[in-house]
Design a protein around this motif. Structure first.
Motif, short mmCIF file in Angstrom:
data_model
loop_
_atom_site.label_atom_id
_atom_site.label_comp_id
_atom_site.label_asym_id
_atom_site.label_seq_id
_atom_site.Cartn_x
_atom_site.Cartn_y
_atom_site.Cartn_z
N THR A 142 -10.92 -11.72 -13.46
CA THR A 142 -10.49 -12.83 -12.61
C THR A 142 -9.05 -13.25 -12.87
N ARG A 145 -5.32 -10.71 -9.47
CA ARG A 145 -5.73 -10.82 -8.07
C ARG A 145 -5.14 -9.67 -7.25
N PRO A 146 -5.90 -9.16 -6.29
CA PRO A 146 -5.39 -8.10 -5.43
C PRO A 146 -4.11 -8.55 -4.72
N GLY A 149 -5.16 -9.20 -0.80
CA GLY A 149 -6.50 -9.61 -0.43
C GLY A 149 -7.53 -8.53 -0.68
N PRO A 150 -8.77 -8.73 -0.21
CA PRO A 150 -9.88 -7.81 -0.48
C PRO A 150 -9.62 -6.36 -0.07
N GLU A 151 -8.83 -6.15 0.97
CA GLU A 151 -8.59 -4.78 1.44
C GLU A 151 -7.68 -4.00 0.50
N TYR A 153 -8.22 -3.97 -2.82
CA TYR A 153 -8.97 -4.03 -4.07
C TYR A 153 -10.05 -2.95 -4.10
N THR A 190 -13.31 4.07 -0.14
CA THR A 190 -14.09 3.30 0.83
C THR A 190 -15.30 4.10 1.29
#
Length: 212
Positions: A142, A145-146, A149-151, A153, A190
């Motif tokens: 934690t 951080r990416p 955002g999530p895409e 990571y 992915t």
């Protein structure tokens, strides 16, 4: 004409119909299969094997459906041999491909590992993708951080799997800079995630062609 009859399959924006969902998906979200010389269904992870392609959505649910409902024979328009553990074979092949691409990225200087190096890349803006081991300490993870955002990571590789890519017993934190190799790592990772998990409502996201 490209080698292996896959020239059109590699066109930008190419789509194919999944035999399990009946929907059309971007080629990058599918697994290509061909019929081998012995009549067995062979996963073509790289999309280069000769023969007519049979396409399945890169999810565990779609692969299980294709095997259990004997849909490969329909797609091949002939009798074929399908290994009952085909989904597991696909997962293993995708994992090996991700590890190989990560190793290439490391050798090309486009990937780093270790908390401090990854943090430095994130602060400087050099990192395009953050990688963290699925079995790493949540408290430690934690703290990073990416970058986008999530895409940006990847968090579903184990510490051992990441270690194989970086030449270590285990790796918790890694980062990739922008580039062609990174794009390929994200695409293959992915697909691996989809095969490792059961998808929910995936057919609704594609273009349904069953009534066309």
């Amino acid at each position: 004409m490209g080698r292996g009859g896959a020239d059109k399959d590699r066109e930008a924006g190419a789509e194919r119909k999944c035999i399990a969902t009946g929907a059309v998906w971007p080629k990058a979200e599918l697994i290509r299969f061909v019929v081998g010389p012995d009549g067995a269904i062979v996963p073509d992870i790289a999309g280069k094997l000769p023969g007519r392609g049979i396409w399945v959505r890169a999810t565990r649910t779609a692969l299980d459906t294709a095997v259990s409902r004997k849909l490969f024979a329909r797609g091949a328009k002939r009798a074929v041999e399908v290994a009952p553990d085909l989904p597991d074979q696909v997962e293993a092949l995708l994992l090996a491909r991700v590890i190989s691409l990560l190793a290439l990225s490391r050798k090309a200087g486009e990937a780093v590992m270790g908390f401090e190096k990854v943090k430095s890349w994130l602060v400087s803006g050099e990192a395009a993708v953050l990688l963290q081991a699925s079995d790493g300490s949540e408290r430690g993870k934690t703290k990073l951080r990416p970058p986008g955002g999530p895409e940006t990571y990847i968090g579903w590789l184990s510490a051992r799997e990441m270690g194989l890519a970086f030449g270590r017993d285990s790796v918790i934190h890694g980062a990739l800079t922008a580039g062609g190799l990174t794009t390929r790592v994200v695409e293959e990772a992915t697909r691996l995630l989809g095969v490792r998990e059961n998808d929910v409502g995936s057919a609704a996201a594609g273009k349904d062609t069953t009534s066309a």
